[in-house]
Design a protein around this motif. Sequence first.
Motif: not given
Length: 331
Positions: A169, A174, A193
């Motif tokens: 991250k 992602r 996410d």
Amino acid sequence: MKAITYRAFGPAAEVLQLEELPAPSPDHGEVLVEVSFTGVNPSDVKTRTRGQPGLTGFPWDYIIPHSDGSGVISAVGEGVPSSRIGERVWIWNGQFRRACGTAAQQITLPAAQAVPLPDEVSLETGAVLGIPGLTACHAVFGQGEVSGKTVLVQGGAGTVGILAVQLAKWGGARVIATCGAQGSDRARRAGADTVLDYRAEDLADQVLTANGGNPVDLIVEVEFGSNIDTDAQVIAENGRIAAYGSAREMSPKLPFMPLLFKAVTVEIILVYLLSTAERDRAIRRLNDALEAQVLKFDIQKVYNISEACAAHQAVEAGAREGAVLIRLNGS
């Protein structure tokens, strides 16, 4: 000095003991570290029960276990600048292919294996950086940047996985993490996410859906043998699978054709054997992340030096929610 030792391979309760041993002195190119904390990793448990690959029988009179640790340099050998005395450091490969690891109040080892610890980072955190930190860092960044890519972290709530989530991250990726229900909140707090149940029968479809129908660029893999079929379905062309574990299936059957026609790179990571260049890159990147204060390290429990057996048994039991440490000085 006090040291945790064993003189035969076997269960923790039967072989681990606390001994008083002579204090070591640093040789040429070495430093002497007053060890504050030693980290207990699954590999330490495996070594204690069955030895290290490539070594036959019980190779030394006794073994002081553990690869990871942290402390303060108290003396240096010839060839090492005296300015390093007083330096707070973290240690890697403490007991790899040698008798004496970090589970002692003092350890001597090559100066390069004692890495300066940033001022804002605790000694407790330093004892988690060797195996978990370097494994996660190399798995995520070992083949370059991940900015704009999608990273799937299988086992995203484990000690390595949670760091891989945070590092990916921070690197601009992602992140999709898989874990059990108990670890889902931890993975989310780390920045994932999307968090998925690793037991889902349609896990591959869920991964692709979470990424907008697209395959993922990198998979950080804790259970290579059990997950390779799913990984082969969701990995992108020219993607990379960075596998650091396969405890449930040590002799996996590979879906070669799907991997072949995606030109997938499968990298098996053994952090002990990183090349000098690979390790230096991982250390620099890990240090950057520490100085940026983007990493949170979960520590399940800190045991006293007299509780080494309980610490090993906690790691052996699995299902941990953080690192297991033993305090060596000041306990």
